[in-house]
Design an enzyme around this catalytic site. Structure first.
Site, PDB file in Angstrom:
ATOM      1  N   GLU A  13    -106.329  -5.752  -7.889  1.00 24.20           N
ATOM      2  CA  GLU A  13    -106.608  -4.858  -9.289  1.00 24.20           C
ATOM      3  C   GLU A  13    -107.434  -5.382 -10.264  1.00 24.20           C
ATOM      4  O   GLU A  13    -108.032  -4.848 -10.935  1.00 24.20           O
ATOM      5  CB  GLU A  13    -104.945  -4.740  -9.685  1.00 24.20           C
ATOM      6  CG  GLU A  13    -103.928  -4.066  -8.974  1.00 24.20           C
ATOM      7  CD  GLU A  13    -102.439  -4.346  -9.415  1.00 24.20           C
ATOM      8  OE1 GLU A  13    -101.856  -3.378  -9.011  1.00 24.20           O
ATOM      9  OE2 GLU A  13    -102.087  -5.169  -9.945  1.00 24.20           O
ATOM     10  N   ASP A 200    -100.732   6.205  -5.886  1.00 28.30           N
ATOM     11  CA  ASP A 200    -100.004   6.880  -4.836  1.00 28.30           C
ATOM     12  C   ASP A 200     -99.107   7.902  -5.614  1.00 28.30           C
ATOM     13  O   ASP A 200     -98.555   7.587  -6.760  1.00 28.30           O
ATOM     14  CB  ASP A 200     -99.179   6.117  -3.945  1.00 28.30           C
ATOM     15  CG  ASP A 200     -98.216   5.177  -4.800  1.00 28.30           C
ATOM     16  OD1 ASP A 200     -98.661   4.065  -5.318  1.00 28.30           O
ATOM     17  OD2 ASP A 200     -96.990   5.447  -5.057  1.00 28.30           O
TER      18      ASP A 200
HETATM   19  N1  ADE Z   1     -97.468   0.610  -7.849  1.00 32.24           N
HETATM   20  C1  ADE Z   1     -98.220   1.042  -7.257  1.00 32.24           C
HETATM   21  N2  ADE Z   1     -97.249   2.378  -6.764  1.00 32.24           N
HETATM   22  C2  ADE Z   1     -96.224   2.014  -6.870  1.00 32.24           C
HETATM   23  C3  ADE Z   1     -94.932   2.791  -6.719  1.00 32.24           C
HETATM   24  N3  ADE Z   1     -94.856   3.781  -5.958  1.00 32.24           N
HETATM   25  N4  ADE Z   1     -93.638   2.046  -7.170  1.00 32.24           N
HETATM   26  C4  ADE Z   1     -93.982   0.744  -7.879  1.00 32.24           C
HETATM   27  N5  ADE Z   1     -94.902   0.026  -8.025  1.00 32.24           N
HETATM   28  C5  ADE Z   1     -96.225   0.719  -7.581  1.00 32.24           C
END
Ligand code: ADE
Length: 237
Positions: A13, A200
């Site tokens: 990141e 996501d």
């Molecule tokens: N970081 C990136 N995606 C995530 C997710 N779906 N849940 C928790 N932390 C995250």
């Protein structure tokens, strides 16, 4: 001039930010002989910048994601590096029903926990520990991005109980650090800005872990760009 601390969980990141600041990733200092966190110190736009990354788990050789390392990084930023402005920058899952999209970067007006369920009078609100961050809207406008609510828990997946709380708080984003960092900075009343880039779609059709890795590079690049813009804007608040 401010002492700005940027708290980040994962090396990947932070990579684009380090590149933009011309920092060699191999030149990190350790914060403590026993702890895995590492720090990069530099100056940018007349600010002292400490970038604190959670580092690697000594037992499992993976990145120290989650709330416990994030709390240590934040307390170190305040007590050892005199941070007077804290930025938590990282990736998050996003909910498409609230408009989230892959690679989109947001500031955060409210942080809340979804996995601290304590059904005892008084403890319910302590568990969820909702905190407001008034500077989020101002910076979102200056950066030309949107702002939203983030819900934090220590799991990448989402149990039905987590989902109920996330839904009741109308969260746009889901991560594993923000609310814990907010709890620390709330104790010290230090202004905190959350900058989160979506890897996501939590309410989409793809498995979270696959989508997370597929989009980590793009989300981190977008995050790095906005982080630089943000640091350049800090004098203007
Ligand atoms: N970081 C990136 N995606 C995530 C997710 N779906 N849940 C928790 N932390 C995250």
């Amino acid at each position: 001039m401010k002492n700005i601390a940027v708290i980040m969980a994962m090396d990947s990141e932070a990579k684009p930010l380090l590149e933009k600041l011309k920092i060699n990733p191999d030149q990190a200092e350790k914060i403590d002989d026993h702890l895995p966190m590492k720090v990069y110190k530099t100056q940018y736009h007349q600010h002292n910048i400490s970038i604190i990354i959670s580092g690697e788990c000594k037992r499992n050789k993976v990145q120290n994601v989650g709330t416990a390392p994030a709390v240590i990084s934040t307390i170190t930023a305040i007590k050892d590096f005199n941070a007077d402005f804290i930025i938590n920058a990282g990736t998050a899952g996003g909910f498409k029903k609230r408009g989230a999209d892959i690679g989109k970067v947001y500031t955060v007006e409210t942080t809340v926990f979804h996995d601290r369920r304590i059904p005892i009078p008084g403890y319910q609100d302590y568990g969820t520990y909702k905190s407001q961050h008034d500077i989020a809207k101002k910076f979102a406008t200056l950066l030309g991005i949107e702002t939203g609510i983030i819900s934090t828990g220590d799991s990448l997946d989402m149990s039905p109980e987590d989902e109920k709380l996330i839904e009741s708080n109308l969260a746009l984003l889901k991560d594993m650090e923000a609310a814990a960092i907010a709890w620390v900075t709330d104790q010290y009343s230090i202004p905190t800005l959350f900058l989160k880039s979506v890897t996501d779609i939590v309410d989409g059709e793809h498995p979270t872990e696959e989508e997370f890795f597929a989009n980590l590079k793009l989300a981190s690049e977008n995050l790095g760009e906005k982080l630089i813009e943000l640091i350049e804007l800090i004098e203007k608040i």
